[in-house]
Design an enzyme around this catalytic site. Structure first.
Site, PDB file in Angstrom:
ATOM      1  N   TYR A 134      50.380   1.893 -43.219  1.00 28.01           N
ATOM      2  CA  TYR A 134      49.207   1.698 -44.072  1.00 28.01           C
ATOM      3  C   TYR A 134      47.947   2.327 -43.466  1.00 28.01           C
ATOM      4  O   TYR A 134      46.954   2.532 -44.154  1.00 28.01           O
ATOM      5  CB  TYR A 134      48.956   0.206 -44.344  1.00 28.01           C
ATOM      6  N   LYS A 184      64.032  -0.654 -38.754  1.00 26.17           N
ATOM      7  CA  LYS A 184      64.972   0.288 -39.364  1.00 26.17           C
ATOM      8  C   LYS A 184      65.286   1.308 -38.268  1.00 26.17           C
ATOM      9  O   LYS A 184      65.091   2.518 -38.423  1.00 26.17           O
ATOM     10  CB  LYS A 184      64.309   0.921 -40.602  1.00 26.17           C
ATOM     11  N   ASP A 216      66.838  -3.753 -44.525  1.00 19.59           N
ATOM     12  CA  ASP A 216      67.610  -3.920 -45.767  1.00 19.59           C
ATOM     13  C   ASP A 216      68.471  -5.174 -45.680  1.00 19.59           C
ATOM     14  O   ASP A 216      68.556  -5.975 -46.621  1.00 19.59           O
ATOM     15  CB  ASP A 216      68.444  -2.673 -46.074  1.00 19.59           C
ATOM     16  N   ASP A 240      54.911  -6.904 -45.266  1.00 17.73           N
ATOM     17  CA  ASP A 240      54.274  -7.063 -46.570  1.00 17.73           C
ATOM     18  C   ASP A 240      55.334  -7.463 -47.603  1.00 17.73           C
ATOM     19  O   ASP A 240      55.165  -8.426 -48.363  1.00 17.73           O
ATOM     20  CB  ASP A 240      53.648  -5.705 -46.940  1.00 17.73           C
ATOM     21  N   ASP A 244      56.476 -11.615 -49.062  1.00 15.91           N
ATOM     22  CA  ASP A 244      56.432 -11.991 -50.476  1.00 15.91           C
ATOM     23  C   ASP A 244      57.786 -12.489 -50.970  1.00 15.91           C
ATOM     24  O   ASP A 244      57.865 -13.415 -51.777  1.00 15.91           O
ATOM     25  CB  ASP A 244      55.966 -10.810 -51.340  1.00 15.91           C
TER      26      ASP A 244
END
Ligand code: NAD
Length: 360
Positions: A134, A184, A216, A240, A244
């Site tokens: 980000y 990852k 994943d 992020d 959620d």
């Protein structure tokens, strides 16, 4: 204390009442109130006035309501109320975002997962908040030979990983003692470094159990068997998304607290929800996300975990007694449910905190 806009400003006085009603003598908080977001734009012309940032820097913790609303939606992006939040996080260098996902027994049916999967759920997601893709440079969009392309950079240096890993291990010591680092590392070099550094930091936390998981798989495991997790630590983008997902395990936006810590354990505590302009001013907002953020503040920044536990227990009791704001009320009519507004919900929590209740 930065109430902000919409339901943030509406809920905050009731959250204060709850904090003041805790019967643990140790808690002696001095509150100053400041402006942030739309209300700060109206009064000072900017979403984060210098005076607010200075007060925040001089405090042990910031308790924030919410910012934003249609009044300020026409402003350019960099002058919007939400910019005040980013400026505050940046100004206090709050790099560790804590997002708990816990279920209250009375609300297990509100989850989209089966009750037996989410009963007694207690996960803490520790998300790196100030680095990663980000913020990485270079970033942008360009046209080469008539073809448009866009790019971002996912970058972490070892100091950034080291400090967030340390936060996660420290927190795990106060919980079940398990950290799962999500990356990852099979595809992205930046997360291969992440994994190596987390391993290095683990050398100082041998009493904490460390595991690694690809993102994943972590997404899948969160909805397959969420109780396997204690603390999850991960980078900005994966955090992020996963926070959620985890939030939805517990049901409602109006119940979700969060905190963001810096290296000195100074934190910004705020509900996950926004200013909810659709219900602002009507006295029906659920105050529990902000009340639970206040509890997190007591636990993580004010060194008062017993006060935090007292507040959390009282919230659980108020829910068990059937008190519900409209956002968490069951759709069909239910005899045991008492539909209440913001003030009465806070009152129910305060009543449930009375010393007599601790005899239960
Ligand atoms: P929102 O979280 O404000 O509302 C989403 C929906 O959930 C609405 O229907 C709202 O009524 C409901 N809701 C949210 N919190 C509730 C509560 N405590 N009790 C009962 N119902 C609740 O998100 P949005 O509508 O996308 O955004 C509204 C404004 O808030 C925008 O200006 C946005 O930029 C801002 N926002 C601020 C923050 C923040 O301050 N951290 C976060 C998200 C959005």
């Amino acid at each position: 204390m930065l109430p902000g806009d919409g339901i943030g400003a509406e809920v905050m006085p009731h959250v204060l009442r709850v904090l003041e009603a805790t019967h643990v003598d140790k808690l002696d908080i001095e509150f100053n109130e400041g402006d942030i977001g739309g209300v700060a734009i109206d009064r000072h012309g900017v979403p984060l006035p210098e005076v607010t940032l200075d007060e925040a820097r001089a405090s042990d913790a910031v308790l924030l309501g919410s910012v934003g609303g249609p009044t300020w939606d026409h402003l350019p992006m960099d002058q919007r109320p939400e910019k005040g939040l980013l400026g505050l996080r940046h100004g206090l260098d709050c790099f560790a975002n804590l997002r708990p996902a816990t279920t209250f027994p009375a609300l297990v049916h509100a989850s989209s997962l089966k009750q037996e999967l989410v009963e007694n759920l207690d996960i803490l997601i520790v998300r790196e908040l100030t680095g990663g893709i980000y913020f990485g440079e270079p970033r942008g969009e360009e046209t080469i030979d008539g073809v448009r392309r866009a790019f971002n950079t996912d970058v972490y240096d070892e100091t950034e990983v080291r400090r967030i890993a340390k936060v996660a291990f420290d927190l795990a010591r106060t919980r079940q003692g398990r950290v799962c680092s999500v990356d990852k590392a099979n595809v992205l070099e930046v997360t291969a470094l992440w994994r190596n550094i987390v391993e290095e930091v683990h050398a100082d936390f041998r009493d904490v159990e460390l595991s690694h998981m690809y993102v994943d798989n972590a997404g899948m495991q969160l909805v397959r068997q969420p109780r396997q997790f204690d603390v999850i630590v991960t980078g900005n983008m994966f955090g992020d998304i996963l926070s959620d997902v985890a939030a939805m395990l517990t049901g409602s936006l109006g119940m979700l607290p969060s905190g963001s810590l810096n290296a000195d354990s100074v934190g910004i505590y705020e509900p996950v929800h926004g200013s909810a302009p659709d219900i602002a001013g009507s006295g029906v907002a659920n105050p529990l996300a902000t009340i639970l953020s206040g509890a997190m503040m007591c636990r993580y920044s004010l060194g008062a975990p017993e006060v935090a536990a007292q507040i959390e227990r009282a919230v659980g009791r108020a829910l068990s007694q059937g008190f519900r704001t409209q956002d968490i009320a069951p759709r069909s009519s239910h005899r045991e449910v008492r539909l209440v507004g913001t003030e009465s919900m806070a009152n129910a929590v305060i009543t449930a905190m009375r010393p007599a209740y601790d005899l239960w």
